[in-house]
Design an enzyme around this catalytic site. Sequence first.
Site, mmCIF file in Angstrom:
data_model
loop_
_atom_site.group_PDB
_atom_site.id
_atom_site.type_symbol
_atom_site.label_atom_id
_atom_site.label_comp_id
_atom_site.label_asym_id
_atom_site.label_seq_id
_atom_site.Cartn_x
_atom_site.Cartn_y
_atom_site.Cartn_z
ATOM 1 N N HIS A 209 0.838 -1.059 -0.029
ATOM 2 C CA HIS A 209 -0.004 0.029 -0.023
ATOM 3 C C HIS A 209 0.942 1.265 -0.037
ATOM 4 O O HIS A 209 1.711 1.665 1.145
ATOM 5 C CB HIS A 209 -0.734 0.024 1.246
ATOM 6 C CG HIS A 209 -1.947 -0.932 0.808
ATOM 7 N ND1 HIS A 209 -1.726 -2.190 0.730
ATOM 8 C CD2 HIS A 209 -3.477 -0.614 0.945
ATOM 9 C CE1 HIS A 209 -3.310 -2.948 0.767
ATOM 10 N NE2 HIS A 209 -4.162 -2.062 0.717
ATOM 11 N N GLY A 250 -12.215 1.317 4.443
ATOM 12 C CA GLY A 250 -10.960 0.528 3.700
ATOM 13 C C GLY A 250 -10.145 1.416 2.811
ATOM 14 O O GLY A 250 -10.596 2.615 2.618
ATOM 15 N N HIS A 251 -9.338 0.759 1.987
ATOM 16 C CA HIS A 251 -8.323 1.378 1.178
ATOM 17 C C HIS A 251 -9.028 2.042 -0.041
ATOM 18 O O HIS A 251 -10.053 1.537 -0.679
ATOM 19 C CB HIS A 251 -7.059 0.370 0.991
ATOM 20 C CG HIS A 251 -7.612 -0.860 -0.067
ATOM 21 N ND1 HIS A 251 -6.729 -1.691 0.055
ATOM 22 C CD2 HIS A 251 -8.659 -1.317 -0.506
ATOM 23 C CE1 HIS A 251 -7.292 -2.734 -0.523
ATOM 24 N NE2 HIS A 251 -8.428 -2.504 -0.787
ATOM 25 N N ASN A 252 -8.568 3.151 -0.403
ATOM 26 C CA ASN A 252 -9.096 3.993 -1.419
ATOM 27 C C ASN A 252 -10.408 4.399 -1.575
ATOM 28 O O ASN A 252 -10.955 4.981 -2.602
ATOM 29 C CB ASN A 252 -8.641 3.054 -2.848
ATOM 30 C CG ASN A 252 -7.566 2.809 -2.882
ATOM 31 O OD1 ASN A 252 -7.051 1.389 -2.747
ATOM 32 N ND2 ASN A 252 -6.570 3.562 -3.582
#
Length: 343
Positions: A209, A250-252
Amino acid sequence: MSNYQFTKPAGPFYLAELAEISGSTLYEGKGEAFTVSGLAKLSEATTHNLVMLHQKKYLKELKNTAARACIIGPEYVKFAPDSMYLLVHPNPYKAFALIAQAFYPSEKPAGFIASSAAIETSAVIGSNCYIAHGVYIGNNAKIGSGCQIGVNTYIGDGVTIGDDCLIEDNVSIRHAVIGKHVVIYPGARIGQDGFGFASDASGHYKIPHAGGVIIGNHVEIGANTCIDRGSLDNTVIEDWCRLDNLVQVGHNVKIGKGSIIVAQVGIAGSTELGEYVTLAGQAGVIGHLKIGKGATVLASGKVYKNVKSGDRVGGHPAVSISDWQKQIRFLKTAIKPKKSPKS
């Protein structure tokens, strides 16, 4: 009434002052010089407490309260006792919030850096910051003026925090750029790796990441909330958002301006929320979806497809409120025991 062991109100205030603070109108101009010593519930108030009425179900309590002053919506004025002074506002709850801020202003300690704080020499600390015991601030981190950082908080390398932020105890922040006037409550985790893996029969292979977390101005992040950093892009929380306790982002993920995310919500990676979206308690949203501006997901709703702007959805899977209500009515009918035929 508030517990004066922990919070002692400012004041007293004249009712005319509170009208100005809140943008309210004194009904018939009465009560300008009446003094208000504090805020209270209708059922617990004394003479010089200010109370609020914003829902019809409290009309009986309004009639019986000992308070002489009330914040009230224009539609309820006719129900108020004749002896009561009224602050009339179209949004009584907003007026109450503004008045409560006057009675309980944020306490800002004088500038202080604890001897046990570990601050790398390349970090830049603004003026009049309060940095408590056990804080770590990494290389090339930048802390704006007037910030407060609580006990045992970790600020990683390169993190930027804007002016007048409150970062409470035991928070960790990595790979993040944070705006001004942000409040982060105890135990929050910001900028850790997201949950990203490529899997096959031989195992799960971690996806690095390399992105970050961007948080706008005037944002609040609740206790023990987790915001993962992006994989290649950034995770973004825009201005004026409110995230409750125990939220997972969560990511993004992108969360639009002014959105409200209530406790125990989970938002999976790469989902985008428009401005002023509300996700009620325990709602869940799978990844790579779009939730339109002003949409609402009711409590425990589970979203598996895009939601249009302004739509209100609920249920599992989430559907329009009207369809959800039809489903509930059908289920009630379907499971109702059938009467035995008469012999």
